[in-house]
Design an enzyme around this catalytic site. Structure first.
Site, PDB file in Angstrom:
ATOM      1  N   ARG A 240      -1.408  -5.818   8.273  1.00 60.05           N
ATOM      2  CA  ARG A 240      -2.580  -5.589   8.498  1.00 60.05           C
ATOM      3  C   ARG A 240      -2.988  -3.953   8.455  1.00 60.05           C
ATOM      4  O   ARG A 240      -2.289  -3.328   8.822  1.00 60.05           O
ATOM      5  CB  ARG A 240      -3.301  -6.268   9.639  1.00 60.05           C
ATOM      6  CG  ARG A 240      -3.226  -7.723   9.531  1.00 60.05           C
ATOM      7  CD  ARG A 240      -3.814  -8.520  11.080  1.00 60.05           C
ATOM      8  NE  ARG A 240      -3.391  -9.825  11.335  1.00 60.05           N
ATOM      9  CZ  ARG A 240      -2.401 -10.453  11.514  1.00 60.05           C
ATOM     10  NH1 ARG A 240      -1.357  -9.674  12.149  1.00 60.05           N
ATOM     11  NH2 ARG A 240      -2.101 -11.649  11.702  1.00 60.05           N
ATOM     12  N   LYS A 267      -2.252  -8.385  16.261  1.00 63.39           N
ATOM     13  CA  LYS A 267      -3.270  -8.961  16.335  1.00 63.39           C
ATOM     14  C   LYS A 267      -3.072 -10.272  17.249  1.00 63.39           C
ATOM     15  O   LYS A 267      -3.921 -10.671  18.227  1.00 63.39           O
ATOM     16  CB  LYS A 267      -3.874  -9.783  15.073  1.00 63.39           C
ATOM     17  CG  LYS A 267      -4.945 -10.893  15.213  1.00 63.39           C
ATOM     18  CD  LYS A 267      -5.463 -11.208  13.664  1.00 63.39           C
ATOM     19  CE  LYS A 267      -6.565 -12.110  13.803  1.00 63.39           C
ATOM     20  NZ  LYS A 267      -7.043 -12.611  12.587  1.00 63.39           N
ATOM     21  N   HIS A 329      -6.971  -6.288   3.445  1.00 61.66           N
ATOM     22  CA  HIS A 329      -6.306  -7.433   3.640  1.00 61.66           C
ATOM     23  C   HIS A 329      -5.880  -8.189   2.211  1.00 61.66           C
ATOM     24  O   HIS A 329      -5.119  -9.152   2.363  1.00 61.66           O
ATOM     25  CB  HIS A 329      -7.243  -8.468   4.321  1.00 61.66           C
ATOM     26  CG  HIS A 329      -6.911  -9.428   4.882  1.00 61.66           C
ATOM     27  ND1 HIS A 329      -6.728 -10.618   4.325  1.00 61.66           N
ATOM     28  CD2 HIS A 329      -6.382  -9.613   6.138  1.00 61.66           C
ATOM     29  CE1 HIS A 329      -6.013 -11.653   5.196  1.00 61.66           C
ATOM     30  NE2 HIS A 329      -6.046 -11.132   6.179  1.00 61.66           N
ATOM     31  N   ARG A 332      -2.284  -8.826   1.387  1.00 60.93           N
ATOM     32  CA  ARG A 332      -1.502  -9.861   2.166  1.00 60.93           C
ATOM     33  C   ARG A 332      -1.819 -11.072   1.439  1.00 60.93           C
ATOM     34  O   ARG A 332      -0.604 -11.899   1.389  1.00 60.93           O
ATOM     35  CB  ARG A 332      -2.260 -10.151   3.603  1.00 60.93           C
ATOM     36  CG  ARG A 332      -1.876  -9.023   4.684  1.00 60.93           C
ATOM     37  CD  ARG A 332      -2.519  -8.571   5.988  1.00 60.93           C
ATOM     38  NE  ARG A 332      -2.462 -10.087   6.465  1.00 60.93           N
ATOM     39  CZ  ARG A 332      -1.277 -10.278   7.536  1.00 60.93           C
ATOM     40  NH1 ARG A 332      -0.535  -9.204   7.373  1.00 60.93           N
ATOM     41  NH2 ARG A 332      -1.265 -11.347   8.182  1.00 60.93           N
ATOM     42  N   HIS A 355       1.754 -14.548  10.917  1.00 61.77           N
ATOM     43  CA  HIS A 355       0.551 -15.446  11.383  1.00 61.77           C
ATOM     44  C   HIS A 355       0.981 -16.320  12.512  1.00 61.77           C
ATOM     45  O   HIS A 355       2.250 -16.640  12.923  1.00 61.77           O
ATOM     46  CB  HIS A 355       0.516 -16.674  10.176  1.00 61.77           C
ATOM     47  CG  HIS A 355      -0.129 -16.191   8.960  1.00 61.77           C
ATOM     48  ND1 HIS A 355      -0.270 -16.379   7.770  1.00 61.77           N
ATOM     49  CD2 HIS A 355      -1.203 -14.841   8.985  1.00 61.77           C
ATOM     50  CE1 HIS A 355      -1.061 -15.681   7.003  1.00 61.77           C
ATOM     51  NE2 HIS A 355      -1.482 -14.708   7.782  1.00 61.77           N
ATOM     52  N   TYR A 365      10.838 -19.168  19.489  1.00 59.33           N
ATOM     53  CA  TYR A 365      11.980 -19.062  18.771  1.00 59.33           C
ATOM     54  C   TYR A 365      12.287 -18.429  17.558  1.00 59.33           C
ATOM     55  O   TYR A 365      13.373 -17.947  17.193  1.00 59.33           O
ATOM     56  CB  TYR A 365      12.252 -20.648  18.646  1.00 59.33           C
ATOM     57  CG  TYR A 365      13.656 -20.912  18.219  1.00 59.33           C
ATOM     58  CD1 TYR A 365      14.988 -20.789  18.819  1.00 59.33           C
ATOM     59  CD2 TYR A 365      13.704 -21.361  16.841  1.00 59.33           C
ATOM     60  CE1 TYR A 365      16.276 -20.816  18.319  1.00 59.33           C
ATOM     61  CE2 TYR A 365      15.162 -21.581  16.029  1.00 59.33           C
ATOM     62  CZ  TYR A 365      16.220 -21.409  16.694  1.00 59.33           C
ATOM     63  OH  TYR A 365      17.329 -21.638  16.229  1.00 59.33           O
TER      64      TYR A 365
END
Length: 410
Positions: A240, A267, A329, A332, A355, A365
């Site tokens: 980002r 974020k 952005h 991405r 994300h 995990y």
């Protein structure tokens, strides 16, 4: 004999305090300094008690008699007038301290410890602008659903639907905070479905993969400056924009060829690792010659301690002719599309995009999962961008699909 206003005005102080009766237990006490205080004498449980009714002339003769009569009603009901007066003062103080604004500020302070400082400050400023002027002074226990609806609708009617939605969320969080601490019994903002009109989701502007080679060539052709390096790294790392411009040299592990972004700057508030391709390392090494002695990689030379602004990339893209066509952005979105086209596992791509994983246990995990696969993917992606820059704009080579192999875990 009952008192009169004229008689009270003519009462003079003496060496010692003295009292003048009005009848029914009400009297006026005159101090040596000249102060005149209303007192009501009564008996409760066979013991004499005194209730202070205020100072003359702030409390007139008529008001003092009214207060005496109200206290008599309490006494007849079996209540202790003096204790009831203290309890009422406490209730008023409690209500004053527990206004919506007071509790909202407490809630924001607590939540701010776990949020980005800039974002937390923005939440408070928006509450001060949109919410506090309407319901801030009300005791939180007296705020109703219609009160909240009026606030939300007023913001929405100005056309700022997203701001209205955010304020509704912050109001609800405030009530949830208050109810958890026993300061109110219900949350009037918990279910306001349908109050705001549905607004079509607005996506960040982004060019298509077919248009990407032209942009990459334009970036390469630019003179060396911070905006050029920022766009190069956004293309190569697809982090980002805020995560990039706030990057610090201490986050770069040159030996492991990794960039470790702390959770405070992410974020989703989870630490993130970016494998550094050869191309990315080359850009960073060039930047190190310019800002290696500063904390921030993208140090702003207009400031002694800050980095470049969030608008640096947008302004550069605008000057290159990409206004409303491409954003930071957008890099991405392009990476996600290209890597999926190349056949990389969605979990690997999503992990690298940092994300949020819907499964919180799985998310924890996966923090270091797919590390080897991600390192290979990032180098492959950087090589793909190099191929794009060499390609003919009129004839872009299709992406070669990668064979789906069993995902490697670190």
């Amino acid at each position: 004999m009952p008192l009169t206003e004229l008689a009270i005005k003519n009462l003079k102080p003496k060496e010692k305090a003295y009292k003048v009766s009005d009848g029914g237990g009400l009297c006026l006490e005159i101090s040596p300094a000249g102060g005149k205080l209303w007192r009501w004498r009564y008996r409760f449980n066979q013991k004499e008690q005194v209730l202070a009714l205020g100072q003359y002339p702030a409390v007139s003769l008529a008001e003092a008699r009214k207060k005496r009569d109200e206290a008599r009603v309490l006494l007849k009901a079996g209540k202790h007038p003096t204790r009831e007066k203290k309890a009422e003062k406490q209730r008023q103080a409690y209500a004053g301290a527990n206004t919506f604004e007071g509790i909202a500020r407490q809630c924001l302070t607590l939540r701010g410890k776990h949020l980005n400082k800039k974002y937390s400050k923005q939440c408070l400023e928006r509450m001060e602008q949109h919410v506090f002027p309407m319901i801030g002074s009300l005791p939180i226990t007296e705020i109703t659903i219609p009160d909240v609806v009026r606030v939300v609708e007023k913001i929405g009617n100005r056309g700022t639907i997203e701001t209205a939605r955010r304020m509704k969320q912050l109001i609800s969080q405030t009530f949830r905070y208050a109810s958890q601490r026993g300061l109110c019994l219900h949350n009037p903002a918990s279910d306001l479905r349908g109050v705001l009109e549905t607004k079509e989701e607005k996506h960040h502007a982004s060019i298509t993969p077919a248009e990407f080679p032209t942009l990459l060539k334009a970036i390469t052709a630019r003179e060396r400056d911070m905006s050029k390096a920022a766009m190069q790294l956004l293309a190569l790392t697809f982090v980002r924009t805020g995560e990039l411009i706030g990057a610090k040299w201490e986050e770069i592990d040159w030996n492991r060829e990794e960039w470790h972004i702390p959770k405070e700057r992410m974020k989703m508030k989870r630490p993130h690792m970016v494998p550094l391709s050869r191309q990315t390392l080359a850009v960073l090494k060039d930047l190190h010659k310019q800002t290696g002695d500063k904390p921030h990689i993208f140090h702003s030379f207009a400031s002694k301690s800050k980095h470049i602004s969030n608008g640096t990339v947008l302004m550069a893209l605008r000057r290159m002719g990409y206004q409303n066509l491409m954003t930071g952005h957008g890099f991405r979105s392009l990476a996600s599309t290209i890597l999926n086209e190349k056949g990389y596992a969605p979990d690997v791509i999503e992990r690298q995009l940092a994300h949020e994983d819907a499964d919180k246990i799985r998310s924890a995990y996966n923090r270091a999962e797919y590390l080897l696969e991600r390192k290979k993917m990032m180098q492959d992606y950087a090589d793909t961008l190099d191929e794009m820059k060499k390609s003919d704009d009129k004839k872009v080579t299709p992406f070669k699909r990668k064979q789906n192999k069993k995902t490697e875990n670190a």
